[in-house]
Design an enzyme around this catalytic site. Structure first.
Site, short mmCIF file in Angstrom:
data_model
loop_
_atom_site.label_atom_id
_atom_site.label_comp_id
_atom_site.label_asym_id
_atom_site.label_seq_id
_atom_site.Cartn_x
_atom_site.Cartn_y
_atom_site.Cartn_z
N HIS A 194 0.53 -1.39 0.09
CA HIS A 194 -0.45 -0.17 0.28
C HIS A 194 0.54 1.60 -0.03
O HIS A 194 0.94 2.19 0.52
CB HIS A 194 -0.89 0.00 1.39
CG HIS A 194 -2.09 -1.23 0.78
ND1 HIS A 194 -2.79 -1.55 -0.13
CD2 HIS A 194 -3.08 -1.32 2.15
CE1 HIS A 194 -3.56 -2.78 0.61
NE2 HIS A 194 -3.81 -2.65 1.23
N GLU A 209 -10.92 -3.39 -3.34
CA GLU A 209 -10.34 -2.76 -3.53
C GLU A 209 -9.96 -2.90 -5.09
O GLU A 209 -9.65 -3.49 -5.96
CB GLU A 209 -8.94 -2.52 -2.82
CG GLU A 209 -8.82 -2.61 -1.73
CD GLU A 209 -7.97 -3.28 -0.28
OE1 GLU A 209 -6.63 -2.34 -0.66
OE2 GLU A 209 -8.64 -3.92 0.20
N HIS A 227 -9.63 2.09 0.17
CA HIS A 227 -9.45 1.35 0.91
C HIS A 227 -10.59 1.33 2.66
O HIS A 227 -9.78 0.74 3.56
CB HIS A 227 -7.88 1.18 1.72
CG HIS A 227 -7.69 0.16 2.22
ND1 HIS A 227 -8.77 -0.67 3.44
CD2 HIS A 227 -6.67 -0.64 2.42
CE1 HIS A 227 -7.76 -2.58 3.51
NE2 HIS A 227 -6.49 -2.26 2.15
#
Ligand code: BGC
Length: 377
Positions: free
Chosen positions: A129, A340, A203
């Site tokens: 991420h 996502e 997210h």
């Protein structure tokens, strides 16, 4: 062309959930201060539909999103915290914009045109991420706007060359628009001055049963995907594109999330549940339905439409009751799920996956819609 009207931020009273009717509009207030003294704001977008969304420009985090049940009762359907201080240590990435790269890059390294780049390793030996300080942990410039009775927020961020190890200065723009027909449209744009991978996503963790629910296992999920990308024990794709048929990964027909999640399946063991990328059937075409979730108790339904080729369905396997969130709610094991939209994990190291590299002069542009409705409609 529709006119963007910039609104002057004004003070807003905080309100509890479920919301009393909130006057439609965009408002802002101070959310808190970062350790360097900069101020983070909290924006409230209130739609005439009754939906209310709150967003901070710290990480572009959606802190609140309400949706009606089949009786018209609005409740908050996203996990999160009440204060900025708690978001500053937001390990689960609740509600945040993820970048430069959603999900994992194996070994925190990749090569472009023969040059190897080393990224921050923040998930064992892998990069997750966007790294130690990804886009979820930076302060974005924020401009609220209205278009008729629809309200939005434009977030921009200049990611410098070398940030978290990535090449090139990257200008990023993410727009949230809450429409009058209960859609949240998330539009992503980026440009670079050097070839770099980009894979932006959102997210949010959802629980459509509302803030008092401890589990997402009864939610019925449909994924418009006939294949998924299996992973190794470090959650890195093996490179295989595997059919979902006859596996617990087949969500082509709506199925409760909990129906097969504890089966003795190698992929469920590796993911500790569902934590995988599904290969969307209409991969890369114009915006199409990727997922539909219905919570049978409340009748709330969320559809996810995207232009992206993949979707990570994460069943909240790392939630374990150790986090206390909004209103004192303890986030139990599998009490929130994320959907996502994305390019596939580790694409910079997987030449058979759709490319995530953008080059100077190219415009990165993609859209995802979260559409809310009920099963009474
Ligand atoms: C990842 C999970 C991770 C979670 C929170 C998801 O996108 O797939 O493996 O634990 O984000 O970081």
């Amino acid at each position: 062309m529709r006119r963007l009207l910039l609104l002057l931020p004004f003070l807003l009273m905080s309100c509890s959930s479920p919301d009393p009717a909130v006057e439609p509009g965009v408002r802002s207030r101070t959310f808190g201060q970062l350790s360097d003294g900069r101020e983070a704001k909290l924006f409230q977008l209130a739609s005439p539909s009754g939906m209310v969304m709150e967003v901070t420009n710290y990480g572009g985090i959606i802190t609140k999103l309400t949706a009606p049940d089949r009786d018209g009762t609005f409740e908050d359907v996203v996990l999160g915290f009440d204060t900025l201080e708690e978001y500053l240590v937001n390990e689960p990435y609740f509600g945040a914009i993820i970048g430069r790269y959603g999900n994992r890059i194996a070994g925190g390294s990749f090569s472009i045109d023969g040059e190897t780049y080393t990224l921050a390793q923040n998930n064992g030996e892998n990069h997750l991420h966007g790294g130690i300080k990804g886009f979820d942990k930076v302060l974005w410039e924020a401009e609220p706007f209205s278009m008729g009775n629809e309200y939005g927020l434009v977030l921009t961020y200049e990611s410098p060359d070398g940030e978290e190890g990535y090449p090139g200065n990257l200008s990023v723009k993410v727009t949230y628009l809450l429409t009058a027909d209960m859609r949240l449209i998330v539009s992503y744009q980026a440009q670079t001055d050097k070839a770099t991978p980009v894979n932006l996503t959102q997210h949010s963790y959802f629980n459509l049963a509302g803030p008092d629910s401890d589990s997402i296992l009864d939610h019925e999920l449909m994924l418009a995907a006939d294949h998924f990308t299996p992973v190794d024990a470090g959650l890195i794709p093996t490179g295989e594109i595997r059919p979902v048929a006859d596996t617990p990964f087949d969500f082509t027909v709506a199925t409760p999330i909990g129906a097969r999640i504890d089966q003795d399946d190698e992929q469920l063991v590796n993911g500790l549940g569902y934590d995988h990328n599904w290969v969307l059937r209409d991969m890369g075409s114009s915006i199409t339905l990727a997922a539909r979730v219905r919570e049978p108790g409340s009748g709330r339904v969320m559809e996810v439409l995207t232009e992206e080729p993949g979707i990570q369905f994460y069943s909240g396997n790392f939630l374990d009751g150790s986090i206390t969130g909004k209103g004192g709610n303890v986030y139990e094991y599998r009490s929130g799920f994320a959907l996502e939209t994305q390019h596939f994990p580790d694409s910079p190291n997987q030449s058979a996956f759709p490319s995530t590299v953008i080059v100077p002069g190219e415009q990165y542009q993609t859209r995802t819609i979260f559409a809310f409705m009920t099963d009474a409609e």
